[in-house]
Design a protein around this motif. Structure first.
Motif, mmCIF file in Angstrom:
data_model
loop_
_atom_site.group_PDB
_atom_site.id
_atom_site.type_symbol
_atom_site.label_atom_id
_atom_site.label_comp_id
_atom_site.label_asym_id
_atom_site.label_seq_id
_atom_site.Cartn_x
_atom_site.Cartn_y
_atom_site.Cartn_z
ATOM 1 N N ARG A 90 50.408 47.780 43.470
ATOM 2 C CA ARG A 90 49.273 47.045 42.901
ATOM 3 C C ARG A 90 48.633 47.835 41.763
ATOM 4 O O ARG A 90 48.297 47.275 40.716
ATOM 5 C CB ARG A 90 48.229 46.732 43.975
ATOM 6 N N ALA A 91 48.477 49.143 41.956
ATOM 7 C CA ALA A 91 47.866 49.980 40.915
ATOM 8 C C ALA A 91 48.734 50.001 39.659
ATOM 9 O O ALA A 91 48.219 49.872 38.540
ATOM 10 C CB ALA A 91 47.646 51.398 41.447
ATOM 11 N N TRP A 92 50.039 50.161 39.839
ATOM 12 C CA TRP A 92 50.943 50.172 38.679
ATOM 13 C C TRP A 92 50.930 48.822 37.971
ATOM 14 O O TRP A 92 50.898 48.758 36.735
ATOM 15 C CB TRP A 92 52.369 50.517 39.099
ATOM 16 N N ASN A 93 50.966 47.737 38.741
ATOM 17 C CA ASN A 93 50.950 46.405 38.132
ATOM 18 C C ASN A 93 49.666 46.176 37.351
ATOM 19 O O ASN A 93 49.691 45.569 36.275
ATOM 20 C CB ASN A 93 51.158 45.327 39.192
ATOM 21 N N ALA A 94 48.540 46.668 37.877
ATOM 22 C CA ALA A 94 47.273 46.532 37.157
ATOM 23 C C ALA A 94 47.330 47.300 35.834
ATOM 24 O O ALA A 94 46.854 46.813 34.801
ATOM 25 C CB ALA A 94 46.113 47.032 38.024
ATOM 26 N N GLN A 95 47.930 48.481 35.850
ATOM 27 C CA GLN A 95 48.062 49.249 34.606
ATOM 28 C C GLN A 95 48.980 48.534 33.613
ATOM 29 O O GLN A 95 48.685 48.474 32.418
ATOM 30 C CB GLN A 95 48.605 50.647 34.907
ATOM 31 N N PHE A 96 50.057 47.975 34.093
ATOM 32 C CA PHE A 96 50.962 47.239 33.203
ATOM 33 C C PHE A 96 50.294 45.984 32.650
ATOM 34 O O PHE A 96 50.502 45.614 31.493
ATOM 35 C CB PHE A 96 52.266 46.883 33.915
ATOM 36 N N ASP A 97 49.476 45.317 33.482
ATOM 37 C CA ASP A 97 48.749 44.135 33.006
ATOM 38 C C ASP A 97 47.776 44.518 31.888
ATOM 39 O O ASP A 97 47.663 43.810 30.888
ATOM 40 C CB ASP A 97 47.997 43.459 34.160
ATOM 41 N N ARG A 98 47.088 45.662 32.067
ATOM 42 C CA ARG A 98 46.171 46.116 31.015
ATOM 43 C C ARG A 98 46.936 46.476 29.746
ATOM 44 O O ARG A 98 46.508 46.154 28.632
ATOM 45 C CB ARG A 98 45.343 47.300 31.513
ATOM 46 N N LEU A 99 48.090 47.108 29.885
ATOM 47 C CA LEU A 99 48.911 47.455 28.722
ATOM 48 C C LEU A 99 49.395 46.187 28.027
ATOM 49 O O LEU A 99 49.354 46.094 26.799
ATOM 50 C CB LEU A 99 50.105 48.314 29.147
ATOM 51 N N ASP A 100 49.834 45.216 28.815
ATOM 52 C CA ASP A 100 50.303 43.949 28.257
ATOM 53 C C ASP A 100 49.180 43.257 27.478
ATOM 54 O O ASP A 100 49.396 42.766 26.368
ATOM 55 C CB ASP A 100 50.819 43.048 29.376
ATOM 56 N N ALA A 101 47.983 43.239 28.052
ATOM 57 C CA ALA A 101 46.846 42.615 27.371
ATOM 58 C C ALA A 101 46.515 43.365 26.078
ATOM 59 O O ALA A 101 46.248 42.745 25.043
ATOM 60 C CB ALA A 101 45.632 42.589 28.301
ATOM 61 N N TYR A 102 46.552 44.684 26.135
ATOM 62 C CA TYR A 102 46.282 45.486 24.945
ATOM 63 C C TYR A 102 47.321 45.222 23.859
ATOM 64 O O TYR A 102 46.983 45.039 22.690
ATOM 65 C CB TYR A 102 46.259 46.977 25.310
ATOM 66 N N LEU A 103 48.594 45.192 24.240
ATOM 67 C CA LEU A 103 49.652 44.940 23.264
ATOM 68 C C LEU A 103 49.553 43.546 22.667
ATOM 69 O O LEU A 103 49.782 43.348 21.477
ATOM 70 C CB LEU A 103 51.022 45.173 23.896
ATOM 71 N N ALA A 104 49.188 42.576 23.511
ATOM 72 C CA ALA A 104 49.010 41.201 23.013
ATOM 73 C C ALA A 104 47.857 41.147 22.022
ATOM 74 O O ALA A 104 47.946 40.487 20.985
ATOM 75 C CB ALA A 104 48.785 40.250 24.177
#
Length: 112
Positions: A90-104
């Motif tokens: 869950r923690a890793w997925n949350a970090q990837f979601d934040r990275l995805d949002a930042y990249l978008a």
């Protein structure tokens, strides 16, 4: 024993390939120490030491009937490990979601 200590014991138990093989064998049903020793090159006293580690971790339980001790996987053998992994996932997925949002956001800013 705390949750951290219990998890440490599980990881210690799973660190050895021989113990993992015993867990794999017990996944198909209960077995005696002799049955668990048969496919290995280990002497029975060594197998007994490995089984003691597995029992201390809570992954394996045993029951003695007459002269034979039968080992089986504990019903919730992997519950603590699964919870620990799920929390990290869950923690890793949350970090990837934040990275995805930042990249978008960065990509949409580049298109202006």
């Amino acid at each position: 024993m705390t949750g951290v200590e219990a998890l440490d014991r599980v990881f210690t138990a799973l660190a050895d390939p021989g113990r993992r093989a015993m867990i794999d064998r017990l996944a198909s049903g209960p077995a005696s120490a002799s049955e668990l020793a048969a496919p290995t090159t280990l002497a029975l006293p060594s197998v007994m030491k490995h089984l003691a580690v597995l029992e201390a971790s809570g992954m394996v339980s045993s029951q003695k009937a007459g002269r034979v001790r039968t080992y089986r996987l504990a019903p919730d053998a992997f519950a603590g490990l699964e919870a620990w992994v799920a929390q990290r996932k869950r923690a890793w997925n949350a970090q990837f979601d934040r990275l995805d949002a930042y990249l978008a956001q960065t990509k949409s800013g580049d298109e202006r």
